[in-house]
Design a protein around this motif. Structure first.
Motif, PDB file in Angstrom:
ATOM      1  N   VAL A 113       0.947  -1.157  -0.077  1.00 51.43           N
ATOM      2  CA  VAL A 113       0.015  -0.083  -0.090  1.00 51.43           C
ATOM      3  C   VAL A 113       0.774   1.230  -0.145  1.00 51.43           C
ATOM      4  CG1 VAL A 113      -1.887   1.069   1.240  1.00 51.43           C
ATOM      5  CG2 VAL A 113      -1.639  -1.082   1.273  1.00 51.43           C
ATOM      6  N   ARG A 114       0.746   2.147  -1.084  1.00 48.79           N
ATOM      7  CA  ARG A 114       1.584   3.268  -1.030  1.00 48.79           C
ATOM      8  C   ARG A 114       0.841   4.532  -0.429  1.00 48.79           C
ATOM      9  NH1 ARG A 114       5.055   2.548  -6.396  1.00 48.79           N
ATOM     10  NH2 ARG A 114       4.966   4.823  -5.935  1.00 48.79           N
ATOM     11  N   ASN A 115       1.659   5.353   0.000  1.00 45.69           N
ATOM     12  CA  ASN A 115       1.262   6.650   0.410  1.00 45.69           C
ATOM     13  C   ASN A 115       1.691   7.709  -0.550  1.00 45.69           C
ATOM     14  OD1 ASN A 115       3.848   7.069   0.494  1.00 45.69           O
ATOM     15  ND2 ASN A 115       4.372   7.785   2.723  1.00 45.69           N
ATOM     16  N   ASP A 116       2.055   7.480  -1.422  1.00 46.67           N
ATOM     17  CA  ASP A 116       1.978   8.588  -2.673  1.00 46.67           C
ATOM     18  C   ASP A 116       0.709   8.542  -3.720  1.00 46.67           C
ATOM     19  OD1 ASP A 116       2.941   6.250  -3.925  1.00 46.67           O
ATOM     20  OD2 ASP A 116       4.494   7.059  -4.737  1.00 46.67           O
ATOM     21  N   GLU A 117      -0.461   7.607  -3.601  1.00 49.46           N
ATOM     22  CA  GLU A 117      -1.215   7.374  -4.342  1.00 49.46           C
ATOM     23  C   GLU A 117      -2.576   7.868  -3.487  1.00 49.46           C
ATOM     24  OE1 GLU A 117      -0.020   3.248  -6.625  1.00 49.46           O
ATOM     25  OE2 GLU A 117      -1.453   2.920  -5.021  1.00 49.46           O
ATOM     26  N   GLU A 118      -3.585   8.257  -4.068  1.00 48.03           N
ATOM     27  CA  GLU A 118      -4.784   9.126  -3.299  1.00 48.03           C
ATOM     28  C   GLU A 118      -6.012   7.799  -3.073  1.00 48.03           C
ATOM     29  OE1 GLU A 118      -7.846  12.589  -4.428  1.00 48.03           O
ATOM     30  OE2 GLU A 118      -6.308  12.207  -5.746  1.00 48.03           O
ATOM     31  N   VAL A 119      -6.638   8.145  -1.997  1.00 49.43           N
ATOM     32  CA  VAL A 119      -7.881   7.507  -1.880  1.00 49.43           C
ATOM     33  C   VAL A 119      -8.961   7.999  -2.496  1.00 49.43           C
ATOM     34  CG1 VAL A 119      -9.421   6.718  -0.066  1.00 49.43           C
ATOM     35  CG2 VAL A 119      -7.086   6.228   0.452  1.00 49.43           C
ATOM     36  N   VAL A 120      -9.832   7.380  -3.251  1.00 51.16           N
ATOM     37  CA  VAL A 120     -10.925   8.041  -4.197  1.00 51.16           C
ATOM     38  C   VAL A 120     -12.112   7.464  -3.538  1.00 51.16           C
ATOM     39  CG1 VAL A 120      -9.525   8.611  -6.199  1.00 51.16           C
ATOM     40  CG2 VAL A 120     -10.767   6.446  -6.030  1.00 51.16           C
ATOM     41  N   GLY A 121     -12.245   6.787  -2.669  1.00 54.10           N
ATOM     42  CA  GLY A 121     -13.367   6.065  -2.100  1.00 54.10           C
ATOM     43  C   GLY A 121     -13.268   4.912  -1.512  1.00 54.10           C
ATOM     44  N   ASN A 122     -14.295   4.116  -1.327  1.00 50.19           N
ATOM     45  CA  ASN A 122     -14.112   2.881  -0.729  1.00 50.19           C
ATOM     46  C   ASN A 122     -15.099   1.833  -1.021  1.00 50.19           C
ATOM     47  OD1 ASN A 122     -16.582   2.656   1.210  1.00 50.19           O
ATOM     48  ND2 ASN A 122     -15.576   4.628   2.005  1.00 50.19           N
ATOM     49  N   ILE A 123     -15.214   0.525  -1.033  1.00 51.08           N
ATOM     50  CA  ILE A 123     -16.064  -0.440  -1.554  1.00 51.08           C
ATOM     51  C   ILE A 123     -17.593  -0.404  -0.963  1.00 51.08           C
ATOM     52  CG2 ILE A 123     -14.252  -1.968  -2.474  1.00 51.08           C
ATOM     53  CD1 ILE A 123     -15.065  -3.597  -0.135  1.00 51.08           C
ATOM     54  N   HIS A 124     -17.580   0.235   0.281  1.00 54.57           N
ATOM     55  CA  HIS A 124     -18.910   0.524   0.882  1.00 54.57           C
ATOM     56  C   HIS A 124     -19.637   1.552   0.315  1.00 54.57           C
ATOM     57  CE1 HIS A 124     -17.399  -2.742   3.190  1.00 54.57           C
ATOM     58  NE2 HIS A 124     -16.171  -2.060   3.562  1.00 54.57           N
ATOM     59  N   ASP A 125     -19.012   2.632   0.232  1.00 55.36           N
ATOM     60  CA  ASP A 125     -19.891   4.018  -0.409  1.00 55.36           C
ATOM     61  C   ASP A 125     -19.792   4.028  -1.788  1.00 55.36           C
ATOM     62  OD1 ASP A 125     -20.164   5.155   2.355  1.00 55.36           O
ATOM     63  OD2 ASP A 125     -18.141   6.204   2.422  1.00 55.36           O
ATOM     64  N   ASN A 126     -18.884   3.261  -2.631  1.00 55.06           N
ATOM     65  CA  ASN A 126     -18.793   3.401  -3.716  1.00 55.06           C
ATOM     66  C   ASN A 126     -18.970   2.015  -4.262  1.00 55.06           C
ATOM     67  OD1 ASN A 126     -16.537   5.538  -2.580  1.00 55.06           O
ATOM     68  ND2 ASN A 126     -18.050   6.352  -4.090  1.00 55.06           N
ATOM     69  N   PRO A 127     -19.995   1.282  -4.261  1.00 53.96           N
ATOM     70  CA  PRO A 127     -20.105  -0.212  -4.737  1.00 53.96           C
ATOM     71  C   PRO A 127     -19.885  -0.175  -6.345  1.00 53.96           C
ATOM     72  CG  PRO A 127     -22.293   0.712  -4.165  1.00 53.96           C
ATOM     73  CD  PRO A 127     -21.269   1.710  -3.610  1.00 53.96           C
ATOM     74  N   GLU A 128     -20.038   0.885  -7.012  1.00 55.74           N
ATOM     75  CA  GLU A 128     -19.920   0.832  -8.428  1.00 55.74           C
ATOM     76  C   GLU A 128     -18.480   0.314  -9.037  1.00 55.74           C
ATOM     77  OE1 GLU A 128     -19.119   5.411  -7.050  1.00 55.74           O
ATOM     78  OE2 GLU A 128     -20.720   3.584  -6.708  1.00 55.74           O
ATOM     79  N   PHE A 129     -17.883   0.695  -7.889  1.00 58.18           N
ATOM     80  CA  PHE A 129     -16.261   0.181  -8.391  1.00 58.18           C
ATOM     81  C   PHE A 129     -16.220  -1.360  -8.783  1.00 58.18           C
ATOM     82  CE2 PHE A 129     -14.415   4.089  -5.572  1.00 58.18           C
ATOM     83  CZ  PHE A 129     -14.264   5.075  -6.675  1.00 58.18           C
ATOM     84  N   LEU A 130     -16.815  -2.033  -7.696  1.00 62.18           N
ATOM     85  CA  LEU A 130     -16.855  -3.295  -7.680  1.00 62.18           C
ATOM     86  C   LEU A 130     -17.824  -3.701  -8.964  1.00 62.18           C
ATOM     87  CD1 LEU A 130     -16.913  -4.549  -4.146  1.00 62.18           C
ATOM     88  CD2 LEU A 130     -14.925  -4.436  -5.643  1.00 62.18           C
ATOM     89  N   GLU A 131     -19.014  -2.990  -9.144  1.00 61.61           N
ATOM     90  CA  GLU A 131     -19.851  -3.267 -10.266  1.00 61.61           C
ATOM     91  C   GLU A 131     -18.896  -3.440 -11.690  1.00 61.61           C
ATOM     92  OE1 GLU A 131     -23.154  -0.968  -9.509  1.00 61.61           O
ATOM     93  OE2 GLU A 131     -23.553  -2.119  -7.756  1.00 61.61           O
ATOM     94  N   GLU A 132     -18.154  -2.208 -11.851  1.00 63.59           N
ATOM     95  CA  GLU A 132     -17.707  -2.224 -13.016  1.00 63.59           C
ATOM     96  C   GLU A 132     -16.669  -3.413 -13.223  1.00 63.59           C
ATOM     97  OE1 GLU A 132     -15.302   1.392 -12.770  1.00 63.59           O
ATOM     98  OE2 GLU A 132     -17.103   2.570 -12.451  1.00 63.59           O
ATOM     99  N   GLN A 133     -16.097  -4.215 -12.295  1.00 64.75           N
ATOM    100  CA  GLN A 133     -15.473  -5.211 -12.565  1.00 64.75           C
ATOM    101  C   GLN A 133     -16.066  -6.693 -12.627  1.00 64.75           C
ATOM    102  OE1 GLN A 133     -12.149  -5.001 -12.852  1.00 64.75           O
ATOM    103  NE2 GLN A 133     -12.441  -2.890 -12.717  1.00 64.75           N
ATOM    104  N   ALA A 134     -17.459  -6.649 -12.619  1.00 64.29           N
ATOM    105  CA  ALA A 134     -18.369  -7.815 -12.738  1.00 64.29           C
ATOM    106  C   ALA A 134     -18.264  -8.422 -14.168  1.00 64.29           C
ATOM    107  CB  ALA A 134     -19.878  -7.567 -12.213  1.00 64.29           C
TER     108      ALA A 134
END
Length: 134
Positions: A113-134
């Motif tokens: 896990v890198r500290n020079d990358e940005e958190v853009v959400g999470n799998i609970h508030d943004n389930p669309e991240f996982l849906e895009e991979q289905a």
């Protein structure tokens, strides 16, 4: 160097994020505010949705945000998949997995896990991240 152990989870009634210490798998409590040899009281005692519980991994992202299990990061290399922060039981460490591996095969070895990358959400508030991979 000591590491801070804290968790977050979504309040079972309001869906709001709660941060503190984890009791069992579905209660997050705040700081101890009063105690003696037979009693202790905390700031709060809140039931959370167990599936949303994630541990703070003691890393801050490039924008100063705390990183928790379940967070989604934009890789430094923009042509790579988004990555999910998760715990690898087999390697006893937190890792970052490309979304496609997280969704389909969590046994794959992840990346540091890198500290020079940005958190853009999470799998609970943004389930669309996982849906895009289905």
């Amino acid at each position: 160097m000591s590491r801070e152990i804290k968790f977050r989870g979504k309040h079972i009634e309001t869906g709001e994020w709660v941060h503190g210490s984890l009791i069992g798998n579905d209660v997050i409590v705040g700081e101890i505010v009063d105690w003696d040899s037979e009693y202790f009281a905390t700031e709060f005692w809140i039931r959370v949705i167990p599936e949303t519980v994630g541990q703070f991994i003691n890393i801050i992202d490039k924008k100063g945000k705390e990183i928790y299990e379940g967070d989604v990061q934009i890789p430094k290399s923009r042509n790579s998949d988004l990555k999910v922060v998760c715990h690898s039981d087999s390697q006893a460490m937190f890792q970052s997995l490309p979304l496609s591996f997280y969704k389909n095969d969590k046994r794959n070895s992840g990346f540091r896990v890198r500290n020079d990358e940005e958190v853009v959400g999470n799998i609970h508030d943004n389930p669309e991240f996982l849906e895009e991979q289905a």
